[in-house]
Design a protein around this motif. Structure first.
Motif, PDB file in Angstrom:
ATOM      1  N   ALA A 226       0.806  -1.223   0.000  1.00 17.00           N
ATOM      2  CA  ALA A 226       0.000   0.000   0.000  1.00 17.00           C
ATOM      3  C   ALA A 226       0.835   1.267   0.000  1.00 17.00           C
ATOM      4  O   ALA A 226       0.268   2.371  -0.064  1.00 17.00           O
ATOM      5  CB  ALA A 226      -0.925  -0.002   1.216  1.00 17.00           C
ATOM      6  N   LEU A 227       2.161   1.176   0.071  1.00 16.06           N
ATOM      7  CA  LEU A 227       2.980   2.375   0.206  1.00 16.06           C
ATOM      8  C   LEU A 227       2.843   3.313  -0.994  1.00 16.06           C
ATOM      9  O   LEU A 227       2.579   4.509  -0.834  1.00 16.06           O
ATOM     10  CB  LEU A 227       4.448   1.981   0.405  1.00 16.06           C
ATOM     11  CG  LEU A 227       4.826   1.445   1.787  1.00 16.06           C
ATOM     12  CD1 LEU A 227       6.283   1.032   1.819  1.00 16.06           C
ATOM     13  CD2 LEU A 227       4.554   2.487   2.859  1.00 16.06           C
ATOM     14  N   ILE A 228       3.047   2.798  -2.185  1.00 11.15           N
ATOM     15  CA  ILE A 228       3.030   3.654  -3.377  1.00 11.15           C
ATOM     16  C   ILE A 228       1.644   4.237  -3.635  1.00 11.15           C
ATOM     17  O   ILE A 228       1.524   5.460  -3.849  1.00 11.15           O
ATOM     18  CB  ILE A 228       3.545   2.879  -4.598  1.00 11.15           C
ATOM     19  CG1 ILE A 228       4.980   2.402  -4.350  1.00 11.15           C
ATOM     20  CG2 ILE A 228       3.495   3.756  -5.844  1.00 11.15           C
ATOM     21  CD1 ILE A 228       5.949   3.491  -3.989  1.00 11.15           C
ATOM     22  N   PRO A 229       0.559   3.439  -3.630  1.00 11.12           N
ATOM     23  CA  PRO A 229      -0.772   4.059  -3.804  1.00 11.12           C
ATOM     24  C   PRO A 229      -1.091   5.101  -2.738  1.00 11.12           C
ATOM     25  O   PRO A 229      -1.666   6.163  -3.050  1.00 11.12           O
ATOM     26  CB  PRO A 229      -1.723   2.858  -3.726  1.00 11.12           C
ATOM     27  CG  PRO A 229      -0.897   1.680  -4.094  1.00 11.12           C
ATOM     28  CD  PRO A 229       0.464   1.967  -3.555  1.00 11.12           C
ATOM     29  N   LEU A 230      -0.706   4.806  -1.490  1.00  9.18           N
ATOM     30  CA  LEU A 230      -0.991   5.755  -0.415  1.00  9.18           C
ATOM     31  C   LEU A 230      -0.177   7.028  -0.583  1.00  9.18           C
ATOM     32  O   LEU A 230      -0.670   8.137  -0.330  1.00  9.18           O
ATOM     33  CB  LEU A 230      -0.701   5.109   0.940  1.00  9.18           C
ATOM     34  CG  LEU A 230      -1.146   5.884   2.185  1.00  9.18           C
ATOM     35  CD1 LEU A 230      -2.647   6.112   2.145  1.00  9.18           C
ATOM     36  CD2 LEU A 230      -0.764   5.126   3.449  1.00  9.18           C
ATOM     37  N   GLY A 245       1.383  13.464   6.876  1.00 10.92           N
ATOM     38  CA  GLY A 245       1.316  12.294   6.014  1.00 10.92           C
ATOM     39  C   GLY A 245       1.795  11.031   6.706  1.00 10.92           C
ATOM     40  O   GLY A 245       1.174   9.964   6.581  1.00 10.92           O
ATOM     41  N   VAL A 246       2.890  11.127   7.449  1.00 10.22           N
ATOM     42  CA  VAL A 246       3.406   9.934   8.127  1.00 10.22           C
ATOM     43  C   VAL A 246       2.508   9.546   9.297  1.00 10.22           C
ATOM     44  O   VAL A 246       2.356   8.357   9.607  1.00 10.22           O
ATOM     45  CB  VAL A 246       4.868  10.166   8.574  1.00 10.22           C
ATOM     46  CG1 VAL A 246       4.943  11.039   9.818  1.00 10.22           C
ATOM     47  CG2 VAL A 246       5.583   8.838   8.816  1.00 10.22           C
ATOM     48  N   TRP A 247       1.855  10.529   9.949  1.00 10.29           N
ATOM     49  CA  TRP A 247       0.893  10.189  11.002  1.00 10.29           C
ATOM     50  C   TRP A 247      -0.273   9.386  10.427  1.00 10.29           C
ATOM     51  O   TRP A 247      -0.691   8.382  11.007  1.00 10.29           O
ATOM     52  CB  TRP A 247       0.361  11.452  11.672  1.00 10.29           C
ATOM     53  CG  TRP A 247       1.373  12.212  12.454  1.00 10.29           C
ATOM     54  CD1 TRP A 247       2.558  11.740  12.949  1.00 10.29           C
ATOM     55  CD2 TRP A 247       1.288  13.584  12.837  1.00 10.29           C
ATOM     56  NE1 TRP A 247       3.225  12.738  13.609  1.00 10.29           N
ATOM     57  CE2 TRP A 247       2.479  13.893  13.569  1.00 10.29           C
ATOM     58  CE3 TRP A 247       0.364  14.592  12.642  1.00 10.29           C
ATOM     59  CZ2 TRP A 247       2.730  15.159  14.087  1.00 10.29           C
ATOM     60  CZ3 TRP A 247       0.604  15.863  13.158  1.00 10.29           C
ATOM     61  CH2 TRP A 247       1.785  16.128  13.879  1.00 10.29           C
ATOM     62  N   MET A 248      -0.812   9.856   9.299  1.00 12.33           N
ATOM     63  CA  MET A 248      -1.942   9.164   8.689  1.00 12.33           C
ATOM     64  C   MET A 248      -1.541   7.783   8.187  1.00 12.33           C
ATOM     65  O   MET A 248      -2.318   6.831   8.264  1.00 12.33           O
ATOM     66  CB  MET A 248      -2.496  10.003   7.527  1.00 12.33           C
ATOM     67  CG  MET A 248      -3.123  11.329   7.942  1.00 12.33           C
ATOM     68  SD  MET A 248      -4.550  11.125   9.047  1.00 12.33           S
ATOM     69  CE  MET A 248      -3.806  11.490  10.652  1.00 12.33           C
ATOM     70  N   ALA A 249      -0.313   7.653   7.682  1.00 13.51           N
ATOM     71  CA  ALA A 249       0.147   6.356   7.207  1.00 13.51           C
ATOM     72  C   ALA A 249       0.250   5.362   8.359  1.00 13.51           C
ATOM     73  O   ALA A 249      -0.235   4.228   8.267  1.00 13.51           O
ATOM     74  CB  ALA A 249       1.491   6.511   6.500  1.00 13.51           C
ATOM     75  N   GLY A 252      -3.246   4.373   9.499  1.00  9.28           N
ATOM     76  CA  GLY A 252      -3.893   3.393   8.621  1.00  9.28           C
ATOM     77  C   GLY A 252      -3.322   2.002   8.778  1.00  9.28           C
ATOM     78  O   GLY A 252      -4.064   1.007   8.797  1.00  9.28           O
ATOM     79  N   PHE A 253      -1.995   1.901   8.910  1.00 11.11           N
ATOM     80  CA  PHE A 253      -1.375   0.583   9.045  1.00 11.11           C
ATOM     81  C   PHE A 253      -1.612  -0.036  10.424  1.00 11.11           C
ATOM     82  O   PHE A 253      -1.583  -1.266  10.559  1.00 11.11           O
ATOM     83  CB  PHE A 253       0.129   0.683   8.787  1.00 11.11           C
ATOM     84  CG  PHE A 253       0.469   1.106   7.385  1.00 11.11           C
ATOM     85  CD1 PHE A 253      -0.229   0.602   6.306  1.00 11.11           C
ATOM     86  CD2 PHE A 253       1.485   2.018   7.145  1.00 11.11           C
ATOM     87  CE1 PHE A 253       0.067   0.989   5.010  1.00 11.11           C
ATOM     88  CE2 PHE A 253       1.796   2.411   5.862  1.00 11.11           C
ATOM     89  CZ  PHE A 253       1.087   1.900   4.781  1.00 11.11           C
ATOM     90  N   GLY A 254      -1.843   0.784  11.440  1.00  7.33           N
ATOM     91  CA  GLY A 254      -2.032   0.265  12.787  1.00  7.33           C
ATOM     92  C   GLY A 254      -3.472   0.009  13.181  1.00  7.33           C
ATOM     93  O   GLY A 254      -3.736  -0.728  14.139  1.00  7.33           O
ATOM     94  N   VAL A 317       8.486   3.466   6.370  1.00  9.66           N
ATOM     95  CA  VAL A 317       7.432   4.478   6.244  1.00  9.66           C
ATOM     96  C   VAL A 317       8.028   5.883   6.325  1.00  9.66           C
ATOM     97  O   VAL A 317       7.620   6.787   5.586  1.00  9.66           O
ATOM     98  CB  VAL A 317       6.353   4.272   7.322  1.00  9.66           C
ATOM     99  CG1 VAL A 317       5.313   5.380   7.253  1.00  9.66           C
ATOM    100  CG2 VAL A 317       5.691   2.916   7.149  1.00  9.66           C
ATOM    101  N   ALA A 318       9.013   6.062   7.213  1.00  3.82           N
ATOM    102  CA  ALA A 318       9.656   7.376   7.322  1.00  3.82           C
ATOM    103  C   ALA A 318      10.408   7.726   6.039  1.00  3.82           C
ATOM    104  O   ALA A 318      10.407   8.886   5.607  1.00  3.82           O
ATOM    105  CB  ALA A 318      10.614   7.390   8.515  1.00  3.82           C
TER     106      ALA A 318
END
Length: 382
Positions: A226-230, A245-249, A252-254, A317-318
């Motif tokens: 999901a990294l590239i689409p996200l 952006g990294v907070w939302m990522a 979503g993953f958690g 993710v970072a």
């Protein structure tokens, strides 16, 4: 006879030994990293951390004083001093004047120099060079020695990283950047998942079973997929290169694990308490805030531990969502990777930086570990 009440099953010994092995496998690398962070680069290169409390032998390249320090005593020119300078370098056992024969002479013996004269080296590093003619050259005579060094520990590595080193600003900034990423990325999923878990556990609405199945299915989806689409979606809405952006990522993953864990725990809570609250006129929001949340603290703490550890130690993710060439949003994991690239030979610096990075997760884990098992066993027993 193994099943008689009060007797201990043979399987319990296997469980205990397995647990002990797992603990040791976790403790040994951590202890090695801690010990290495207080050692010098030479000690790390010559012996393992388990030998840090014992003297170690090192092959050293030392240099005598330059010719300009010589003095004339009668008809002889003399240069003398200590090869270790002002520091204690251990006890020399063998030495030589050539890198091909570093053990040609024992301590206290005298060697002939190629340019004339002699040199005598003692076990404590004291040397004396004598020559009938004046010594020449801008650099002193090289001496190759094998010395037994005593155990040595230093705080210089931590001063270099945290206080006075060239990487001080970067590492300190990376530490606070990691906190800036980790704390919101831990709190936001807990808040969202708590509301969702209560709804899936105690509220009746169409499609609830399908939502629960979807949450369970999302647990097996790899985040790399999901990294590239996200990232493309974040770039389209303007949050792709920053903290939001990294907070939302991370949220979503958690969320799938958080919802699954909290929902299982809330389902196991006594139904009578909730029904009595409804009879007394409490709304769903009041039941959630006054009853469910306090009773669900073990599960909340359990997920908080996992989410904090994941986000603190995260690099992928970072790397994707914190694209910053100036280093303003660099996290500690990325900073350590950069140290590895620029200072690959300075293992003492890398060990110190790595231990600084794991210190906070260790504190969080040991402070909240009593809630971990209780949260993981949520819903298993009613």
């Amino acid at each position: 006879m193994d099943n008689i009440a009060g007797s201990k099953s043979s399987l319990s010994w296997i469980v205990q030994i397995s647990a002990l092995v797992m603990v040791l496998l976790w403790i040994f690398p951590t202890a090695g990293l801690l010990v290495s962070s207080f050692r010098t680069g030479d000690q790390i290169a010559t012996s393992g951390w388990w030998a840090s409390m014992f003297p170690s032998e090192q092959n050293l390249t030392l240099r005598a004083a330059a010719a300009e320090t010589q003095t004339q005593i009668g008809d002889v020119y003399v240069i003398e001093g200590n090869l270790f300078g002002d520091e204690s370098g251990g006890e020399i056992s063998v030495w030589g004047t050539s890198s091909r024969e570093i053990s040609a002479y024992a301590a206290g013996e005298t060697a002939e120099l190629r340019r004339g004269g002699t040199i005598t080296v003692q076990s404590n590093g004291d040397y004396r060079m004598e020559n009938a003619e004046e010594f020449t050259g801008n650099r002193g005579q090289r001496v190759f020695a094998t010395a037994e060094s005593p155990p040595e520990f230093t705080l210089e590595n931590y001063r270099n990283i945290l206080i006075s080193g060239n990487n001080t600003d970067n590492m300190a900034k990376a530490f606070f950047n990691t906190l800036t990423v980790t704390i919101p990325a831990t709190i936001i999923p807990i808040l969202v998942a708590a509301f969702a878990a209560y709804a899936l556990a105690w509220m009746e609405f169409p499609g609830r079973a399908l939502l629960i199945a979807t949450v369970v299915g999302l647990l097996v989806v790899p985040l790399q997929l999901a990294l590239i689409p996200l990232l493309k979606f974040h770039n389209e809405i303007g949050i792709g290169k920053g903290y939001l952006g990294v907070w939302m990522a991370h949220t979503g993953f958690g969320l799938p694990l958080a919802i699954y864990l909290l929902r299982n725990y809330m389902v196991g809570l006594p139904r009578d308490i909730i029904e009595n609250a409804r009879v007394d006129g409490a709304t769903d929001f009041q039941i959630f805030t006054k009853i469910i949340l306090p009773l669900s603290f073990p599960a909340l703490a359990s997920f908080a531990i996992f989410q904090f550890l994941w986000t603190w130690n995260d690099l992928l993710v970072a790397k994707v969502f914190l694209i910053d060439a100036t280093g303003e949003t660099t996290v500690m994991t990325n900073q350590i990777v950069e140290l590895l690239g620029t200072r690959g030979g300075n293992w003492e610096i890398l060990a110190t930086a790595a231990f600084v990075s794991i210190a906070v997760p260790l504190v969080v884990f040991f402070a909240m570990q009593k809630y971990l098992v209780r949260g993981l066993l949520a819903g298993s027993v009613k």
